[in-house]
Scaffold this motif. Structure first.
Motif, PDB file in Angstrom:
ATOM      1  N   GLN A  73       0.837  -1.204   0.000  1.00  0.00           N
ATOM      2  CA  GLN A  73       0.000   0.000   0.000  1.00  0.00           C
ATOM      3  C   GLN A  73       0.870   1.252   0.000  1.00  0.00           C
ATOM      4  O   GLN A  73       0.588   2.218  -0.715  1.00  0.00           O
ATOM      5  N   LEU A  77       1.107   4.501  -2.708  1.00  0.00           N
ATOM      6  CA  LEU A  77       0.968   5.908  -2.340  1.00  0.00           C
ATOM      7  C   LEU A  77       2.243   6.710  -2.596  1.00  0.00           C
ATOM      8  O   LEU A  77       2.175   7.912  -2.876  1.00  0.00           O
ATOM      9  N   SER A 149      -7.961  -2.919  11.366  1.00  0.00           N
ATOM     10  CA  SER A 149      -8.530  -2.534  10.081  1.00  0.00           C
ATOM     11  C   SER A 149      -7.842  -3.312   8.976  1.00  0.00           C
ATOM     12  O   SER A 149      -6.710  -3.764   9.128  1.00  0.00           O
ATOM     13  N   GLU A 152      -6.575  -1.549   3.167  1.00  0.00           N
ATOM     14  CA  GLU A 152      -7.241  -0.661   2.213  1.00  0.00           C
ATOM     15  C   GLU A 152      -8.140   0.350   2.938  1.00  0.00           C
ATOM     16  O   GLU A 152      -8.181   1.520   2.571  1.00  0.00           O
ATOM     17  N   GLU A 153      -8.873  -0.120   3.973  1.00  0.00           N
ATOM     18  CA  GLU A 153      -9.717   0.778   4.783  1.00  0.00           C
ATOM     19  C   GLU A 153      -8.855   1.829   5.466  1.00  0.00           C
ATOM     20  O   GLU A 153      -9.171   3.015   5.461  1.00  0.00           O
ATOM     21  N   TYR A 154      -7.772   1.362   6.081  1.00  0.00           N
ATOM     22  CA  TYR A 154      -6.892   2.284   6.801  1.00  0.00           C
ATOM     23  C   TYR A 154      -6.317   3.329   5.844  1.00  0.00           C
ATOM     24  O   TYR A 154      -6.311   4.516   6.133  1.00  0.00           O
ATOM     25  N   ALA A 155      -5.829   2.887   4.701  1.00  0.00           N
ATOM     26  CA  ALA A 155      -5.207   3.813   3.741  1.00  0.00           C
ATOM     27  C   ALA A 155      -6.216   4.849   3.260  1.00  0.00           C
ATOM     28  O   ALA A 155      -5.862   6.028   3.102  1.00  0.00           O
ATOM     29  N   GLN A 156      -7.456   4.443   3.054  1.00  0.00           N
ATOM     30  CA  GLN A 156      -8.469   5.384   2.585  1.00  0.00           C
ATOM     31  C   GLN A 156      -8.742   6.447   3.642  1.00  0.00           C
ATOM     32  O   GLN A 156      -8.887   7.613   3.323  1.00  0.00           O
ATOM     33  N   ARG A 157      -8.767   6.048   4.937  1.00  0.00           N
ATOM     34  CA  ARG A 157      -8.981   7.024   6.018  1.00  0.00           C
ATOM     35  C   ARG A 157      -7.753   7.902   6.213  1.00  0.00           C
ATOM     36  O   ARG A 157      -7.863   9.109   6.409  1.00  0.00           O
ATOM     37  N   HIS A 159      -5.051   8.400   4.171  1.00  0.00           N
ATOM     38  CA  HIS A 159      -4.464   9.055   3.001  1.00  0.00           C
ATOM     39  C   HIS A 159      -5.470   9.085   1.867  1.00  0.00           C
ATOM     40  O   HIS A 159      -5.273   8.433   0.831  1.00  0.00           O
ATOM     41  N   PRO A 160      -6.575   9.831   2.039  1.00  0.00           N
ATOM     42  CA  PRO A 160      -7.586   9.867   0.970  1.00  0.00           C
ATOM     43  C   PRO A 160      -7.018  10.462  -0.312  1.00  0.00           C
ATOM     44  O   PRO A 160      -6.222  11.379  -0.264  1.00  0.00           O
ATOM     45  N   LEU A 161      -7.451   9.916  -1.402  1.00  0.00           N
ATOM     46  CA  LEU A 161      -6.954  10.379  -2.715  1.00  0.00           C
ATOM     47  C   LEU A 161      -7.583  11.663  -3.152  1.00  0.00           C
ATOM     48  O   LEU A 161      -8.572  12.109  -2.893  1.00  0.00           O
TER      49      LEU A 161
END
Length: 161
Positions: A73, A77, A149, A152-157, A159-161
């Motif tokens: 992940q 990023l 988590s 993918e859930e953690y990364a979205q929270r 480091h949102p794109l």
């Protein structure tokens, strides 16, 4: 202790973490930045003075899979990240010993810092590793029950794109 042949090094260790080896491994000729985070066993935690020992346990097969997922992940990023190491101790540690090491290298410091910060934060939120503290007044597993988590859930929270 052999480092991996590829550009990602993840693992659990029941011996002291190879901090110097991880830094040397991450240092690449095209990289101007190597960022190192070492989370060390300390002699206190909230409302627990006199901590003298920590014991870490992990669901090993799942922990190693999730460590690798964190690194993947982070690469998505920070595509310029060259090498990533996510290494965690299991077993008993005394105060001052390194419990977790994250190393990130990249051509520039912004990417190395970003990837390293993401990796340690995501590791704490997504990898099944538990800590038991012994202190002058008793012993107990970590105070905060933690819901793990998916990366993918953690990364979205985080480091949102």
């Amino acid at each position: 202790m052999r480092s991996p042949a590829g550009d990602t090094w993840v693992g659990l260790f029941d011996t002291p973490l190879p901090l110097d080896a991880a830094v040397a491994w991450a240092n690449r000729p095209h990289c101007g930045a190597v960022v190192v985070f070492s989370g060390n066993a300390r002699d206190n935690s909230p409302e627990r003075p006199g901590v003298y020992e920590l014991t870490y346990e992990a669901y090993e097969a799942e922990a190693e899979r999730r460590l690798a997922a964190v690194a993947r992940q982070a690469r998505g990023l920070w595509p310029d990240a060259a090498r990533l190491a996510l290494l965690h101790r299991v077993g008993t540690l005394t105060v001052g010993e390194s419990a977790v090491v994250v190393v990130a290298s990249a051509p520039h410091r912004t990417d190395a810092f970003g990837a390293a910060r993401f990796c340690i934060d995501a590791l704490k939120a997504t990898v099944p590793i538990w800590k038991r503290e012994k202190w002058s007044g008793g012993e107990s597993w970590g105070r905060e029950a933690q819901h793990l988590s998916e990366i993918e859930e953690y990364a979205q929270r985080a480091h949102p794109l």
